[in-house]
Design a protein around this motif. Structure first.
Motif, PDB file in Angstrom:
ATOM      1  N   VAL A  21      54.334  54.990  31.411  1.00  0.00           N
ATOM      2  CA  VAL A  21      54.949  55.510  32.640  1.00  0.00           C
ATOM      3  C   VAL A  21      56.330  54.887  32.797  1.00  0.00           C
ATOM      4  N   ILE A  22      57.352  55.724  32.743  1.00  0.00           N
ATOM      5  CA  ILE A  22      58.734  55.281  32.905  1.00  0.00           C
ATOM      6  C   ILE A  22      59.172  55.649  34.315  1.00  0.00           C
ATOM      7  N   GLY A  23      59.370  54.640  35.150  1.00  0.00           N
ATOM      8  CA  GLY A  23      59.696  54.883  36.566  1.00  0.00           C
ATOM      9  C   GLY A  23      61.083  55.487  36.730  1.00  0.00           C
ATOM     10  N   GLU A  24      61.166  56.572  37.475  1.00  0.00           N
ATOM     11  CA  GLU A  24      62.409  57.351  37.574  1.00  0.00           C
ATOM     12  C   GLU A  24      63.221  57.087  38.833  1.00  0.00           C
ATOM     13  N   ARG A  25      62.708  56.193  39.728  1.00  0.00           N
ATOM     14  CA  ARG A  25      63.262  56.137  41.082  1.00  0.00           C
ATOM     15  C   ARG A  25      64.682  55.583  41.146  1.00  0.00           C
ATOM     16  N   ILE A  26      65.053  54.706  40.223  1.00  0.00           N
ATOM     17  CA  ILE A  26      66.382  54.071  40.340  1.00  0.00           C
ATOM     18  C   ILE A  26      67.418  55.032  39.776  1.00  0.00           C
ATOM     19  N   CYS A  63      53.233  49.542  41.166  1.00  0.00           N
ATOM     20  CA  CYS A  63      52.403  50.753  41.122  1.00  0.00           C
ATOM     21  C   CYS A  63      52.013  51.146  39.704  1.00  0.00           C
ATOM     22  N   GLY A  64      52.598  50.502  38.717  1.00  0.00           N
ATOM     23  CA  GLY A  64      52.133  50.775  37.364  1.00  0.00           C
ATOM     24  C   GLY A  64      53.197  51.235  36.380  1.00  0.00           C
ATOM     25  N   ALA A  65      54.480  51.268  36.792  1.00  0.00           N
ATOM     26  CA  ALA A  65      55.523  51.612  35.821  1.00  0.00           C
ATOM     27  C   ALA A  65      55.564  50.553  34.736  1.00  0.00           C
ATOM     28  N   MET A  66      55.617  50.987  33.484  1.00  0.00           N
ATOM     29  CA  MET A  66      55.659  50.056  32.358  1.00  0.00           C
ATOM     30  C   MET A  66      57.090  49.885  31.855  1.00  0.00           C
ATOM     31  N   VAL A  67      57.960  50.811  32.221  1.00  0.00           N
ATOM     32  CA  VAL A  67      59.377  50.802  31.877  1.00  0.00           C
ATOM     33  C   VAL A  67      60.107  51.337  33.106  1.00  0.00           C
ATOM     34  N   ARG A 125      52.659  70.161  45.158  1.00  0.00           N
ATOM     35  CA  ARG A 125      53.174  69.802  43.834  1.00  0.00           C
ATOM     36  C   ARG A 125      52.380  68.676  43.178  1.00  0.00           C
ATOM     37  N   HIS A 126      51.927  67.713  43.988  1.00  0.00           N
ATOM     38  CA  HIS A 126      51.219  66.573  43.387  1.00  0.00           C
ATOM     39  C   HIS A 126      49.931  67.020  42.694  1.00  0.00           C
ATOM     40  N   GLY A 127      49.296  68.040  43.266  1.00  0.00           N
ATOM     41  CA  GLY A 127      48.080  68.572  42.643  1.00  0.00           C
ATOM     42  C   GLY A 127      48.362  69.168  41.273  1.00  0.00           C
ATOM     43  N   PRO A 158      56.282  56.674  39.842  1.00  0.00           N
ATOM     44  CA  PRO A 158      54.982  55.998  39.779  1.00  0.00           C
ATOM     45  C   PRO A 158      54.463  55.589  41.157  1.00  0.00           C
ATOM     46  N   VAL A 159      55.254  55.826  42.201  1.00  0.00           N
ATOM     47  CA  VAL A 159      54.821  55.420  43.545  1.00  0.00           C
ATOM     48  C   VAL A 159      54.063  56.587  44.199  1.00  0.00           C
ATOM     49  N   ARG A 160      53.351  57.356  43.412  1.00  0.00           N
ATOM     50  CA  ARG A 160      52.544  58.470  43.900  1.00  0.00           C
ATOM     51  C   ARG A 160      51.134  58.256  43.395  1.00  0.00           C
ATOM     52  N   VAL A 161      50.233  58.038  44.316  1.00  0.00           N
ATOM     53  CA  VAL A 161      48.889  57.618  43.919  1.00  0.00           C
ATOM     54  C   VAL A 161      48.141  58.711  43.158  1.00  0.00           C
ATOM     55  N   GLN A 162      48.363  59.973  43.502  1.00  0.00           N
ATOM     56  CA  GLN A 162      47.581  61.037  42.858  1.00  0.00           C
ATOM     57  C   GLN A 162      47.945  61.166  41.372  1.00  0.00           C
ATOM     58  N   GLU A 163      49.239  61.102  41.072  1.00  0.00           N
ATOM     59  CA  GLU A 163      49.664  61.175  39.678  1.00  0.00           C
ATOM     60  C   GLU A 163      49.205  59.940  38.902  1.00  0.00           C
TER      61      GLU A 163
END
Lengths: 321, 321
Positions: free
Chosen positions: B23-28, B58-62, B233-235, B256-261
């Motif tokens: 999981v590569i976090g996209e937020r920044i 939340c689990g981002a690895m990168v 969309r999350h579904g 990664p800050v979305r619990v459903q994904e």
């Protein structure tokens, strides 16, 4: 293309590689439901009625009907199951218009169900056990119905997926001897709990692919078995189902009154291009929104069905992007 | 087995066929985040800090770091992006220990990031465009880093998956001319919105399989693009990710800050036998339970990380079966 055709009196459902995933509702089953078993023995069918209506509202396309009650008054299922199966089939098909899946380990109950069912029900099930093959395949042929084939045999359930594949092949070949075509066999490759067998998921995905490519059959499974014994089971089921669908699984016997699993299946249908214009997804999203707003899934689904696709009381709320 | 090795100063992350999904976090990324863009121009990095910590919890690895701000004071990104990228990289790697993904369309910003980053970051990205190939591949070679390869070229983004595959092959071949191995190319086959192209899901699943089998490369995607323009969309994302993982996708650039994904990915890891003894799933289930109890995901995840795996304030509640 493999197409397994099921019919009620008025409705046709096709299980197939190019069809939406077929959800077979599992709720009408007294096994492990003591309260329901006691009701049935007392002649009370109110839970069966409720389960039939709720499951169809929530998206079940076929209803499994199992009459496996052990009566306190008479412990012989060969005596008690056939009349109960007949009565349940008649009751359910009087209430809902979906095809049925007649589910019993008692051949007499299967035949009673076949006599009572209108249309073309699914028979559940044959296995690779010799006695079972000889008892069930003639029924399948006589009534010209499709059948669920569970991939265990007289040696039990193998942990080796190659053995389970070989059992499925044997059932398909034996059925062919009776003139039953492969497209009327829906193979259950048997889903092991991932908590007990770490390769259980990969086994099923690979088996489904082989069953489809090498035997040309549709597939089904008891989906929730994958998550047995683990926490947050719905989260596991809701990932397992789309993965199995991507591998080619075409149906599951499951509880459709669970919004997380049904959301996953609706989304998988959309992603497999089995939901023209996303119409079913958009309809479901309204129900989902009502559920997020606190309404029980079955209630929201029933309201949507009654209201022509609006999410009932919650239907006018702003839709989230 | 294809293994793409990323490193921070202290941590190694492997993207690979036999590894948990990366999981590569996209937020920044200030693109489309006006408030963040204004903060960065004003020298305020508090949101970057918050996003870095939350995503890792939340689990981002990168973590992807994008400095694509268009300053009001200076509209030339070739001037403004390189120093901003350097500063953001230094800030983020001072806060968290995961490898970084340096994300820019400005070659100067990519090089500034490469100079600032410790370890072995992922470069994001090269495309099949001639100018881009010539600008980026020498950087990849010089710094010996892996690179994201997006499968569009000078003709744009093709709707034909065979063309996108051919572009990916071209990039892999061109990289080989520079001495860059296929295991350092992470191909993004480009995910189209399913609402605009009904075959988008099946295209990606088939492409991922081919990229893996024929080119031997790891894959990534901007996962949320699949659900663009549709409700709930999350579904859709939460079904798409397990399906892509089952097809062989090995990473995604996502929130990664979305619990459903994240629940879907953790479950898919378990089902792919990439979660020994289900330890990560059981740990996540406690966080999930806290979220069901009303705690925000990032907060529950941070509490669990701080408390050694217990779900923080909610951690002692009875676990549901």
């Amino acid at each position: 293309m493999t197409r397994t055709v099921l019919e009620s009196k008025t409705k046709t459902v096709v299980i197939g590689f190019d069809e939406p995933f077929c959800v077979i509702g599992e709720r009408i089953n007294p096994t492990g439901r003591k309260k329901l078993a006691a009701e049935l023995e007392a002649g009370d069918f109110s839970t069966v009625e409720k389960d039939a209506l709720e499951q169809v509202a929530c998206g079940a396309m076929v209803l499994d009907v199992n009459a496996g009650v052990v009566y306190n008054s008479n412990p012989d299922p060969n005596v008690t199951e056939p009349p109960l199966m007949r009565r349940m089939i008649e009751l359910v098909q009087g209430l809902v218009d979906v095809p049925l899946c007649i589910d019993s380990s008692v051949p007499g109950a299967l035949e009673a169900g076949l006599e009572a069912a209108e249309g073309r029900p699914l028979l559940n099930s044959v296995t690779g056990e010799e006695e079972r093959l000889e008892a069930i395949l003639p029924l399948v042929k006589k009534y010209n119905v499709p059948v669920v084939a569970i991939s265990n045999d007289d040696t039990g359930i193998s942990e080796d997926p190659d053995v389970r594949f070989a059992v499925a092949r044997k059932i398909v070949e034996r059925a062919a001897d009776y003139g039953i075509p492969a497209h009327d066999i829906v193979v259950d490759p048997l889903v092991m709990p991932i908590g007990a067998m770490a390769t259980a998921g990969k086994q099923v995905f690979a088996l489904v692919r082989r069953l489809r490519e090498e035997l040309g059959v549709n597939t089904t499974c008891g989906a929730s078995n994958i998550s047995f014994g683990l926490p947050n089971r719905h989260g596991i089921n809701a990932a397992f189902l789309p993965m199995a669908i991507a591998a080619g699984m075409t149906s599951a016997i499951m509880n459709p009154v669970r919004v997380q699993e049904m959301e996953a299946i609706r989304a998988a249908n959309l992603l497999m291009n089995h939901d023209p214009n996303g119409a079913e997804w958009i309809r479901f999203a309204r129900i989902h929104e009502a559920v997020q707003g606190g309404q029980p899934f079955a209630e929201a689904a029933k309201a949507a069905a009654a209201g022509g696709g609006r999410g009932g009381r919650e239907g006018r709320r702003r839709r989230r992007a």
